[in-house]
Design an enzyme around this catalytic site. Sequence first.
Site, PDB file in Angstrom:
ATOM      1  CB  THR A 104      -0.900   0.012   1.257  1.00  0.00           C
ATOM      2  OG1 THR A 104      -1.515   1.285   1.399  1.00  0.00           O
ATOM      3  CG2 THR A 104      -0.089  -0.247   2.531  1.00  0.00           C
ATOM      4  CG  ASP A 105      -1.089   5.018  -1.009  1.00  0.00           C
ATOM      5  OD1 ASP A 105      -1.645   4.399  -0.083  1.00  0.00           O
ATOM      6  OD2 ASP A 105      -1.660   5.909  -1.677  1.00  0.00           O
ATOM      7  CD  GLU A 106      -3.349   3.658   4.518  1.00  0.00           C
ATOM      8  OE1 GLU A 106      -3.108   3.483   5.708  1.00  0.00           O
ATOM      9  OE2 GLU A 106      -4.503   3.712   4.056  1.00  0.00           O
ATOM     10  CE1 TYR A 142      -3.370  -2.611   5.669  1.00  0.00           C
ATOM     11  CE2 TYR A 142      -3.286  -0.246   5.199  1.00  0.00           C
ATOM     12  CZ  TYR A 142      -3.320  -1.565   4.756  1.00  0.00           C
ATOM     13  OH  TYR A 142      -3.288  -1.831   3.402  1.00  0.00           O
ATOM     14  CE  LYS A 173       0.002  -4.598   2.972  1.00  0.00           C
ATOM     15  NZ  LYS A 173      -0.357  -5.947   2.448  1.00  0.00           N
TER      16      LYS A 173
END
Length: 350
Positions: free
Chosen positions: A131-133, A156, A160
Amino acid sequence: MRRILITGGAGFIGSHVVRLFVNKYPQHDIYNLDKLTYAGNLANLRDVENLPNYHFLKADIVDGEHIMELFKKYQFDSVIHLAAESHVDRSIANPMEFIMTNIVGTVNLLNAARHYWQNDFEGKRFYHISTDEVYGSLGDTGMFTETTPYDPHSPYSASKASSDHLVRAYHDTFNLPVVISNCSNNYGPNQFPEKLIPLFINNIRHKKPLPVYGKGENVRDWLYVVDHARAIDVIFHKGHDGETYNIGGHNEWKNIDLIKLMCAVMDEKLGNAAGTSESLITYVKDRAGHDLRYAIDSSKLQRELGWVPSLQFEEGIRLTVDWYLNNQDWLDEVTSGTYQQYYDRMYKNR
Ligand code: NAD
Ligand code: DAU
């Protein structure tokens, strides 16, 4: 002929990836491994479940022994790893499940691939979906590139980020043939209605308040889920070992603007007077550690592998609203029972 393991294939993005691969590659065996958590739903795959190259394996990636047994039995030559706990709000309420599935589960898969591939990496591939997060939060300008330093803020995104580091470590240390992609926010059919877009469509349907976190000024970069699945296909086949590719649609929206657009589309589709859905907007307490802005630069993927998004957002959001309104049974099914308890608990103090 290949034996491709797709984890998390009963979830939102995974089901679109499984559908694409099962239909596009009838010569390959596609194994969908999923624990079927609240987010996993085999109804998402009814159209492909009887095809001869589709196989479902119910398993928990946290159970390392079981994962080893499945590798031994089915001799997978590739992994496309999507299984994860994926909802930021749930990670704030209960981080441990995120640590177990997203970190320990990923390492179990890496260990099994390493063990059964036995350093014979010809034709093998371990593709980790992220994810870009992991890159953190942007100010008013700039975009995430593949070299942006990691700076996750939620349990989260930290889980990741940790899994991304471990996947890279297995490449650098053991030469495992890995590839990683980091994608922006997805939207489209089959998304569990606790994420912004399907949640708000469902609430408008029931004339329930639309809980906007903070002032609604956070910015997300939205990509139609089928375009993410297409990018995964391209990277799986053409991406280079050890590389990372960012995926995104250059499609930034401030939450409140996106919500107002969605309200207008819903009013039109439901035959409501203009402004009916907007009147449901309710500003609530902000998400803890809420990242302000995400924007992803996918020019490496476009330049090197030739992928481009196929849909403009205004078309994508209409298709999405149509899908949920035409599949209200799906919405009713996934929002009954335990979902209702989650919703009451999550929004009661906001
Ligand atoms: P989702 O929550 O809809 O689906 C996750 C799937 O994984 C479910 O089918 C669930 O049953 C399965 N799963 C969860 N824990 C498991 C376990 N321990 N063992 C086996 N299966 C398990 O998630 P999604 O939105 O489809 O996201 C898929 C992947 O893409 C995730 O890795 C996520 O981090 C990543 N991603 C998502 C987005 C997005 O906008 N949704 C954007 C970028 C990246
Ligand atoms: O950027 C990629 C990520 O996008 C993925 O890695 C995650 O798996 C996925 O869930 C998504 O994370 P977000 O936190 O951005 O998505 P969510 O739909 O939960 O929220 C989108 C924005 O809307 C965010 O700024 C929070 C806000 N929001 C969300 C909900 C559920 C609200 O204002 N109200 C809400 O009720």
